[in-house]
Every structure is written in structure tokens, then in C-alpha cells.
Motif scaffolding. Structure first.
Motif, PDB file in Angstrom:
ATOM      1  N   LEU A 160       0.835  -1.206   0.000  1.00  0.00           N
ATOM      2  CA  LEU A 160       0.000   0.000   0.000  1.00  0.00           C
ATOM      3  C   LEU A 160       0.869   1.254   0.000  1.00  0.00           C
ATOM      4  N   ALA A 197      -5.635   6.259 -11.648  1.00  0.00           N
ATOM      5  CA  ALA A 197      -6.909   5.577 -11.413  1.00  0.00           C
ATOM      6  C   ALA A 197      -6.711   4.060 -11.439  1.00  0.00           C
ATOM      7  N   ILE A 212      -5.164   2.984  -8.159  1.00  0.00           N
ATOM      8  CA  ILE A 212      -6.151   3.023  -7.081  1.00  0.00           C
ATOM      9  C   ILE A 212      -7.091   1.830  -7.206  1.00  0.00           C
ATOM     10  N   ALA A 213      -7.555   1.560  -8.436  1.00  0.00           N
ATOM     11  CA  ALA A 213      -8.514   0.478  -8.632  1.00  0.00           C
ATOM     12  C   ALA A 213      -7.878  -0.888  -8.367  1.00  0.00           C
ATOM     13  N   PHE A 249      -5.751  -0.345  -4.194  1.00  0.00           N
ATOM     14  CA  PHE A 249      -6.559   0.161  -3.081  1.00  0.00           C
ATOM     15  C   PHE A 249      -7.955  -0.444  -3.078  1.00  0.00           C
ATOM     16  N   MET A 250      -8.570  -0.567  -4.273  1.00  0.00           N
ATOM     17  CA  MET A 250      -9.920  -1.116  -4.328  1.00  0.00           C
ATOM     18  C   MET A 250      -9.899  -2.636  -4.463  1.00  0.00           C
ATOM     19  N   ARG A 251      -8.702  -3.206  -4.431  1.00  0.00           N
ATOM     20  CA  ARG A 251      -8.520  -4.660  -4.393  1.00  0.00           C
ATOM     21  C   ARG A 251      -9.123  -5.375  -5.590  1.00  0.00           C
ATOM     22  N   LEU A 252      -9.027  -4.756  -6.763  1.00  0.00           N
ATOM     23  CA  LEU A 252      -9.502  -5.470  -7.946  1.00  0.00           C
ATOM     24  C   LEU A 252      -8.542  -6.580  -8.322  1.00  0.00           C
ATOM     25  N   GLU A 310     -10.090  -9.642  -7.133  1.00  0.00           N
ATOM     26  CA  GLU A 310     -11.473  -9.806  -7.534  1.00  0.00           C
ATOM     27  C   GLU A 310     -11.534 -10.782  -8.698  1.00  0.00           C
ATOM     28  N   SER A 311     -12.700 -11.392  -8.904  1.00  0.00           N
ATOM     29  CA  SER A 311     -12.852 -12.297 -10.041  1.00  0.00           C
ATOM     30  C   SER A 311     -12.834 -11.508 -11.345  1.00  0.00           C
ATOM     31  N   LEU A 316     -15.012 -11.456 -13.783  1.00  0.00           N
ATOM     32  CA  LEU A 316     -16.306 -10.829 -14.041  1.00  0.00           C
ATOM     33  C   LEU A 316     -16.491  -9.620 -13.123  1.00  0.00           C
ATOM     34  N   GLY A 317     -16.017  -9.734 -11.900  1.00  0.00           N
ATOM     35  CA  GLY A 317     -16.103  -8.615 -10.972  1.00  0.00           C
ATOM     36  C   GLY A 317     -15.318  -7.410 -11.458  1.00  0.00           C
ATOM     37  N   MET A 336     -17.213  -5.737 -14.162  1.00  0.00           N
ATOM     38  CA  MET A 336     -18.311  -4.994 -13.574  1.00  0.00           C
ATOM     39  C   MET A 336     -17.809  -3.675 -12.993  1.00  0.00           C
ATOM     40  N   ALA A 337     -16.659  -3.728 -12.318  1.00  0.00           N
ATOM     41  CA  ALA A 337     -16.132  -2.534 -11.678  1.00  0.00           C
ATOM     42  C   ALA A 337     -15.682  -1.502 -12.718  1.00  0.00           C
ATOM     43  N   TRP A 385     -20.498  -6.395  -5.676  1.00  0.00           N
ATOM     44  CA  TRP A 385     -20.972  -6.102  -7.030  1.00  0.00           C
ATOM     45  C   TRP A 385     -22.058  -5.035  -6.997  1.00  0.00           C
ATOM     46  N   TYR A 412     -20.252  -1.884  -6.794  1.00  0.00           N
ATOM     47  CA  TYR A 412     -19.702  -1.520  -8.103  1.00  0.00           C
ATOM     48  C   TYR A 412     -20.788  -0.889  -8.972  1.00  0.00           C
ATOM     49  N   LEU A 435      -5.015   6.067   0.944  1.00  0.00           N
ATOM     50  CA  LEU A 435      -4.064   5.149   1.578  1.00  0.00           C
ATOM     51  C   LEU A 435      -4.555   4.755   2.962  1.00  0.00           C
ATOM     52  N   ALA A 474      -7.365   2.351   2.811  1.00  0.00           N
ATOM     53  CA  ALA A 474      -6.883   1.022   2.429  1.00  0.00           C
ATOM     54  C   ALA A 474      -6.214   0.335   3.623  1.00  0.00           C
ATOM     55  N   LEU A 483     -14.583   1.330  -0.854  1.00  0.00           N
ATOM     56  CA  LEU A 483     -14.789   1.404  -2.303  1.00  0.00           C
ATOM     57  C   LEU A 483     -15.385   2.754  -2.679  1.00  0.00           C
ATOM     58  N   HIS A 521     -12.672   5.472  -2.356  1.00  0.00           N
ATOM     59  CA  HIS A 521     -11.683   5.414  -3.432  1.00  0.00           C
ATOM     60  C   HIS A 521     -12.262   5.985  -4.716  1.00  0.00           C
ATOM     61  N   MET A 564     -10.921   8.940  -7.004  1.00  0.00           N
ATOM     62  CA  MET A 564     -10.676   8.769  -8.440  1.00  0.00           C
ATOM     63  C   MET A 564     -11.323   9.881  -9.236  1.00  0.00           C
TER      64      MET A 564
END
Lengths: 91, 208
Positions: free
Chosen positions: A8, A46, A49-50, A53-56, A59-60, A62-63, A66-67, B19, B22, B74, B77, B187, B190, B194
Motif C-alpha cells: 500500500l 486511477a 487506485i482500482a 486500493f480497491m482490491r480489484l 477480484e474475479s 467478471l467482478g 463490472m467494476a 458487485w 460496483y 491510503l 486502504a 470502495l 476510493h 478517483m
């Protein structure tokens, strides 16, 4: 320091470096390429961050779609609008 | 550290929650994306006027605000990681730091707004700056709408983080199960960060 905390902090450092880079681009005579540079750097921020930080990253698939889906569609809106206006400005 | 689900249903519920978040964030992207698109269109059609308007904004305060928001992300997170690791005090402390930075952002924004009001750049108030051209006024209106809307989202985010911090701090939300709620709130935060990351070049960096 745990591995996840270090990750981080590294990303935060990268984000601040990108911010400094953005300011540096203002000093350069980029002309019409300037918005490409500044928005490109913004896009890189971005993505960081995605992804972290946003833990993509955990993520799966498909997730992730979606995000990020909305950004793709807004991207279409902005790019086509920009091309439209740029063409009119030239004409 | 991996999240351990108590059952497959639990993991499914958490994924569904994420989801759903999202989807909500997608609607926010649409909202601000349209505003940013309008600002970009203004810049393409009237590059000199947009640059003149952008130069009237305080670049250094805008840059400082960007750094403040990135640091607050940060902190949020870190709060999420701490919550997943069942470190309650670190989680609450990190959330408090994020809230503090969010309030600092709003304070800097208020300072900017006050300066712009004093310079006669604010629409609808007395004594407008007579040297402003029509397109400069248009761009600055876009600035106030976009940053004002963003500030409202920041306020909502601060209330959200404060609610999470209080619940976790008082033990009403137990960790590490409650880390899921912090993750969802994170989320949103963040995303607000963004949005600002894209507002910054669209508004402050037009000065060619």
C-alpha cells in the motif's frame, strides 16, 4: 512492516510521483499533446487506485469487468464527443 | 492475508454486496463522467478561453488537495487491511486519519472558494469580475458545479467513514467479519478520490 502494508505504501508513493510528474508536464512545451499527457497520468493513477486500493487484483474476472465497465462506457462518450467537437473546430 | 468465509453462502453474499457497490459506483462514474466530458468539450471548442479560466484557479491548492485525497485513500486502504487482520485500533485510527484528511480537503476547498468569491469568479454573487469573457464564465461555472458536487460526495463519504469508525470502535461491529463493511465504504471513498484525480487535469491543468 507487513507485506500488504508495504504494498500500500509503495502504491501511495507511486501515486505521489505521478502527481509530481503531472506538474512537471506543465513546464514542458507539449502543445496539443498536453491533455493526452495529463489525462494519461490521471488514468494511470486511477488504475493503481482500482487495482491495489480497491482490491480489484483479488477480484474475479467478471467482478473486474463490472467494476470497470462504467469507465469504459464513459470513455466511449468522452472520446466520441471529443472527436466530434475537434472535427467541427477544424471545419 | 486471505479472507476466510464461514461458508460458501457467506462468500456469495459478500461478492454480491461488492458487485452491488460496483453498480452504484458505476452510476457515480456516469454522473461525473458527463460533467468531465462537458469540460473537455469546452476545452476543445475554446482552448484559449478555457486556459484563461483555468489559470484563474489556484493550481497549488488544487495540487495539495490531490495529494491530501490520495493519502486519505491510503489511510482507508490501511483501515481495510487492519480490519481483515482483526487489528481494531489500527483500523479505527486509520479511518480517523482518513476523516481528518477529508476535512482538510474540504477546508482547502473552502479557502479556494472564498478566494474565488473575492475575485468575483463565483456565479450569482455580487461584483462579478468584468474582465471575464462569456466562455470563461462557462468554464468556471463548470468548475463550481463539478467541485461542488464532488464536495457533497466527500461529505457523504466522511459521514460514512465516521459511522464505520464509531461502530468498529465501540465494538458494535465485530472484526474480522465486520471488515466487509469497511471494504464497501472504502470502495466509495476510493471512487470519490478517483473522480478528483480526473477533475484535477480537467479543471486545473488546462493552462497550456
Amino acid at each position: 512492516m507487513s507485506k500488504s502494508l508495504r504494498r500500500l505504501l509503495v502504491v501511495w508513493g507511486l501515486l505521489l510521483v505521478l502527481l509530481a510528474l503531472t506538474i512537471a508536464t506543465l513546464m514542458l512545451p507539449l502543445g496539443p499533446v498536453a491533455p493526452v499527457a495529463t489525462f494519461g497520468i490521471a488514468f494511470a493513477k486511477a488504475l493503481l487506485i482500482a487495482w491495489v486500493f480497491m482490491r480489484l487484483s483479488v477480484e474475479s474476472g467478471l467482478g473486474r469487468l463490472m467494476a470497470m465497465g462504467a469507465i469504459a462506457w464513459v470513455g466511449v462518450l468522452i472520446v466520441l464527443t471529443a472527436l466530434d467537437f475537434a472535427a467541427r473546430a477544424m471545419a | 492475508m486471505t479472507e476466510t468465509a464461514i461458508s460458501a453462502d457467506d462468500a456469495y453474499r459478500r461478492e454480491t454486496d461488492r458487485w452491488g457497490m460496483y453498480l452504484f459506483l458505476a452510476s457515480e462514474v456516469m454522473l461525473f463522467g458527463a460533467l468531465i466530458g462537458a469540460l473537455i468539450a469546452c476545452r476543445i471548442l475554446y482552448p484559449e478561453a478555457a486556459a484563461d479560466a483555468s489559470r484563474r484557479l489556484n493550481l497549488w491548492l488544487g495540487t495539495a488537495n490531490t495529494a491530501v485525497l490520495l493519502t486519505s485513500s491510503l489511510m482507508v486502504a490501511i483501515a481495510g487491511e487492519a480490519a481483515r487482520a482483526d487489528r481494531r485500533r489500527v483500523a479505527v485510527g486509520a479511518l480517523a486519519a482518513a476523516i481528518g484528511l477529508g476535512l482538510l480537503f474540504l477546508a482547502i476547498k473552502a479557502t479556494e472558494y472564498y478566494q474565488e468569491y473575492a475575485d468575483g469568479l463565483m456565479p450569482g454573487v455580487a461584483d462579478p469580475d468584468p474582465t471575464l469573457t462569456r466562455i470563461e464564465v462557462l468554464f468556471l461555472n463548470g468548475y463550481f458545479v463539478a467541485t461542488g458536487l464532488h464536495a457533497i460526495h466527500m461529505l457523504a463519504g466522511i459521514v460514512l467513514l465516521a459511522t464505520l469508525a464509531i461502530r468498529v470502535g465501540l465494538g458494535r461491529t465485530r472484526l474480522p467479519g465486520g471488515a466487509h463493511g469497511i471494504e464497501l465504504g472504502a470502495l466509495y471513498w476510493h471512487l470519490v478520490d478517483m473522480v478528483w484525480v480526473f477533475l484535477y487535469p480537467a479543471l486545473y491543468l488546462v493552462r497550456a
